[in-house]
Motif scaffolding. Structure first.
Motif, PDB file in Angstrom:
ATOM      1  N   SER A   1       0.818  -1.210   0.000  1.00 30.09           N
ATOM      2  CA  SER A   1       0.000   0.000   0.000  1.00 30.09           C
ATOM      3  C   SER A   1       0.850   1.258   0.000  1.00 30.09           C
ATOM      4  CB  SER A   1      -0.899   0.016   1.243  1.00 30.09           C
ATOM      5  OG  SER A   1      -0.114   0.073   2.423  1.00 30.09           O
ATOM      6  N   GLY A   2       2.162   1.117   0.290  1.00 30.14           N
ATOM      7  CA  GLY A   2       3.028   2.282   0.375  1.00 30.14           C
ATOM      8  C   GLY A   2       3.031   2.926   1.743  1.00 30.14           C
ATOM      9  N   ASN A   3       2.182   2.442   2.658  1.00 26.46           N
ATOM     10  CA  ASN A   3       2.129   2.994   4.007  1.00 26.46           C
ATOM     11  C   ASN A   3       3.224   2.397   4.882  1.00 26.46           C
ATOM     12  OD1 ASN A   3      -0.142   4.665   3.591  1.00 26.46           O
ATOM     13  ND2 ASN A   3      -1.505   2.913   3.812  1.00 26.46           N
ATOM     14  N   LEU A   4       3.625   3.171   5.888  1.00 24.31           N
ATOM     15  CA  LEU A   4       4.683   2.738   6.800  1.00 24.31           C
ATOM     16  C   LEU A   4       4.112   1.846   7.901  1.00 24.31           C
ATOM     17  CD1 LEU A   4       6.500   6.184   7.196  1.00 24.31           C
ATOM     18  CD2 LEU A   4       7.142   4.299   5.674  1.00 24.31           C
ATOM     19  N   TYR A   5       4.973   1.019   8.486  1.00 28.26           N
ATOM     20  CA  TYR A   5       4.563   0.184   9.605  1.00 28.26           C
ATOM     21  C   TYR A   5       4.239   1.065  10.814  1.00 28.26           C
ATOM     22  CZ  TYR A   5       6.722  -3.627   6.938  1.00 28.26           C
ATOM     23  OH  TYR A   5       7.055  -4.530   5.963  1.00 28.26           O
ATOM     24  N   THR A   6       3.145   0.781  11.487  1.00 25.19           N
ATOM     25  CA  THR A   6       2.744   1.502  12.684  1.00 25.19           C
ATOM     26  C   THR A   6       2.754   0.544  13.866  1.00 25.19           C
ATOM     27  OG1 THR A   6       0.389   0.973  12.488  1.00 25.19           O
ATOM     28  CG2 THR A   6       1.195   2.872  11.222  1.00 25.19           C
ATOM     29  N   LEU A   7       2.499   1.078  15.067  1.00 18.78           N
ATOM     30  CA  LEU A   7       2.378   0.199  16.234  1.00 18.78           C
ATOM     31  C   LEU A   7       1.239  -0.796  16.026  1.00 18.78           C
ATOM     32  CD1 LEU A   7       2.924   2.619  19.260  1.00 18.78           C
ATOM     33  CD2 LEU A   7       4.436   0.799  18.481  1.00 18.78           C
ATOM     34  N   TYR A   8       0.195  -0.375  15.327  1.00 17.59           N
ATOM     35  CA  TYR A   8      -0.927  -1.271  15.059  1.00 17.59           C
ATOM     36  C   TYR A   8      -0.581  -2.323  14.017  1.00 17.59           C
ATOM     37  CZ  TYR A   8      -4.709   0.567  17.914  1.00 17.59           C
ATOM     38  OH  TYR A   8      -5.519   0.885  18.975  1.00 17.59           O
ATOM     39  N   SER A   9       0.553  -2.139  13.330  1.00 20.95           N
ATOM     40  CA  SER A   9       1.004  -3.168  12.396  1.00 20.95           C
ATOM     41  C   SER A   9       1.371  -4.448  13.135  1.00 20.95           C
ATOM     42  CB  SER A   9       2.216  -2.677  11.593  1.00 20.95           C
ATOM     43  OG  SER A   9       1.841  -1.696  10.647  1.00 20.95           O
ATOM     44  N   LEU A  10       1.747  -4.326  14.404  1.00 20.82           N
ATOM     45  CA  LEU A  10       2.042  -5.514  15.202  1.00 20.82           C
ATOM     46  C   LEU A  10       0.783  -6.358  15.348  1.00 20.82           C
ATOM     47  CD1 LEU A  10       4.154  -3.693  17.934  1.00 20.82           C
ATOM     48  CD2 LEU A  10       5.040  -5.222  16.162  1.00 20.82           C
ATOM     49  N   ARG A  11      -0.344  -5.703  15.536  1.00 24.72           N
ATOM     50  CA  ARG A  11      -1.642  -6.390  15.633  1.00 24.72           C
ATOM     51  C   ARG A  11      -2.044  -6.977  14.285  1.00 24.72           C
ATOM     52  NH1 ARG A  11      -6.492  -6.726  18.488  1.00 24.72           N
ATOM     53  NH2 ARG A  11      -8.383  -6.066  17.432  1.00 24.72           N
ATOM     54  N   SER A  12      -1.893  -6.188  13.226  1.00 30.13           N
ATOM     55  CA  SER A  12      -2.225  -6.673  11.880  1.00 30.13           C
ATOM     56  C   SER A  12      -1.369  -7.883  11.508  1.00 30.13           C
ATOM     57  CB  SER A  12      -2.011  -5.564  10.845  1.00 30.13           C
ATOM     58  OG  SER A  12      -2.884  -4.490  11.046  1.00 30.13           O
ATOM     59  N   SER A  13      -0.118  -7.870  11.948  1.00 35.22           N
ATOM     60  CA  SER A  13       0.794  -8.973  11.641  1.00 35.22           C
ATOM     61  C   SER A  13       0.315 -10.268  12.277  1.00 35.22           C
ATOM     62  CB  SER A  13       2.205  -8.647  12.136  1.00 35.22           C
ATOM     63  OG  SER A  13       2.673  -7.456  11.548  1.00 35.22           O
ATOM     64  N   TYR A  14      -0.086 -10.180  13.541  1.00 41.43           N
ATOM     65  CA  TYR A  14      -0.566 -11.373  14.246  1.00 41.43           C
ATOM     66  C   TYR A  14      -1.782 -11.963  13.524  1.00 41.43           C
ATOM     67  CZ  TYR A  14      -2.837 -14.202  17.834  1.00 41.43           C
ATOM     68  OH  TYR A  14      -3.456 -15.224  18.518  1.00 41.43           O
ATOM     69  N   ILE A  15      -2.710 -11.101  13.166  1.00 45.02           N
ATOM     70  CA  ILE A  15      -3.932 -11.569  12.495  1.00 45.02           C
ATOM     71  C   ILE A  15      -3.593 -12.214  11.160  1.00 45.02           C
ATOM     72  CG2 ILE A  15      -6.090 -10.796  11.428  1.00 45.02           C
ATOM     73  CD1 ILE A  15      -6.170  -8.589  13.591  1.00 45.02           C
ATOM     74  N   THR A  16      -2.732 -11.567  10.386  1.00 46.29           N
ATOM     75  CA  THR A  16      -2.350 -12.111   9.076  1.00 46.29           C
ATOM     76  C   THR A  16      -1.630 -13.447   9.226  1.00 46.29           C
ATOM     77  OG1 THR A  16      -2.144  -9.875   8.158  1.00 46.29           O
ATOM     78  CG2 THR A  16      -1.027 -11.651   6.976  1.00 46.29           C
ATOM     79  N   ASN A  17      -0.722 -13.537  10.197  1.00 47.06           N
ATOM     80  CA  ASN A  17       0.004 -14.797  10.413  1.00 47.06           C
ATOM     81  C   ASN A  17      -0.942 -15.920  10.824  1.00 47.06           C
ATOM     82  OD1 ASN A  17       2.397 -13.514   9.813  1.00 47.06           O
ATOM     83  ND2 ASN A  17       2.946 -13.131  11.946  1.00 47.06           N
TER      84      ASN A  17
END
Length: 297
Positions: free
Chosen positions: A215-231
């Motif tokens: 998407s071109g967006n930078l990793y945020t603190l909430y990316s940690l949450r998104s990562s868990y869900i995706t994994n």
């Protein structure tokens, strides 16, 4: 209106901006960028030696390191672990107003249960692994939830560090009611802006290493949450189980699921049968029913 100075409520045009949370907080790939971030915070802790306010800096950096590790492997929201200080103006019984401080969210040591469990490798070999059951008291949805996670090792290591740090610095020992990630010198949550700034600094320092998201967006603190869900989705976990674990809405989870599903079914989508002759149709043409009398004889 209650005092009669106005008799009607003016209407304002409302603007609603809907931003895809998956794009706004892109997940961090496990095999590439996450390894770089993991190593960064390991080294960042060691670099606290000799800095100003060394002891406080050491503690904060260890806190940040373990917060990131636990968030990536549990899918919690930042405030659910860190907590935040809410200040409200409330009327004083004797007149006037006073500022009331309330702690919202935050994980207590009493909310964490670490227990060794037997896990198995892909070949069937068993090994012992420390799991941690987290009890999230205050969530965004207002519904408490329990979360089984593979973060026991991190909680145990963090508690050992906290106990030793308090002993060496003459601070009171920890009790179950104490918060896991609070500042030990103030007994309050670290400002979210401080934690966010540390994350942003990591991003800057690793800017030549981290791969840009789709998407071109930078990793945020909430990316940690998104990562868990995706994994979890990529490992084939049930979407309703993930909903219960993370307290997420099905609408957002379905967006994660749809994207992951397309990748998992890549071979199915791109497979073609080359060189095969077209099979002959055996359908009965009812317009020529007389040709098929043998089927009704």
């Amino acid at each position: 209106i209650p005092k009669g100075y106005a008799i009607s409520m003016p209407s304002f045009e409302s603007l609603s901006v809907h931003k895809d949370q998956v794009d706004a907080n892109p997940p961090i790939p496990l095999e590439t960028d996450w390894k770089a971030i993991y190593r960064y915070f390991d080294n960042w802790v060691d670099e606290a030696e000799g800095l100003k306010n060394e002891e406080r800096t050491k503690y904060y950096r260890q806190m940040m390191r373990h917060f990131v590790l636990i968030s990536y492997n549990s899918g919690t929201r930042p405030a659910e672990l860190l907590g935040r200080l809410d200040k409200r103006r409330v009327p004083h019984p004797e007149g006037g107003w006073t500022i009331q401080e309330t702690i919202i969210g935050g994980l207590r040591w009493a909310d964490v249960e670490v227990e060794p469990k037997t896990h198995h490798t892909s070949t069937g070999k068993s090994f012992e692994f420390l799991e941690a059951m987290l009890y999230i008291r205050e969530s965004k949805t207002g519904v408490p939830r329990e979360m089984p996670t593979n973060t026991g090792k991190y909680f145990l290591r963090w508690r050992q560090f906290c106990d030793q740090f308090r002993k060496e610095n003459g601070l009171p020992k920890l009790y179950p009611k104490d918060y896991v990630f609070f500042n030990p010198f103030t007994g309050r949550p670290y400002p979210y802006s401080q934690v966010s700034s540390s994350w942003d600094q990591m991003r800057v320092n690793l800017s030549l290493i981290l791969n840009p998201s789709k998407s071109g967006n930078l990793y945020t603190l909430y990316s940690l949450r998104s990562s868990y869900i995706t994994n979890q989705i990529n490992e084939g976990k049930d979407v309703y189980l993930i909903k219960k674990l993370t307290g997420h809405s099905l609408e957002v989870l379905n967006k994660h699921y749809d994207r992951s599903e397309v990748r998992r079914r890549r071979d199915e989508a791109t497979s073609r049968t080359y060189g095969a002759s077209k099979s002959k149709s055996n359908k009965i043409d009812l317009n020529k029913a007389d040709k098929y009398k043998k089927h009704t004889a």
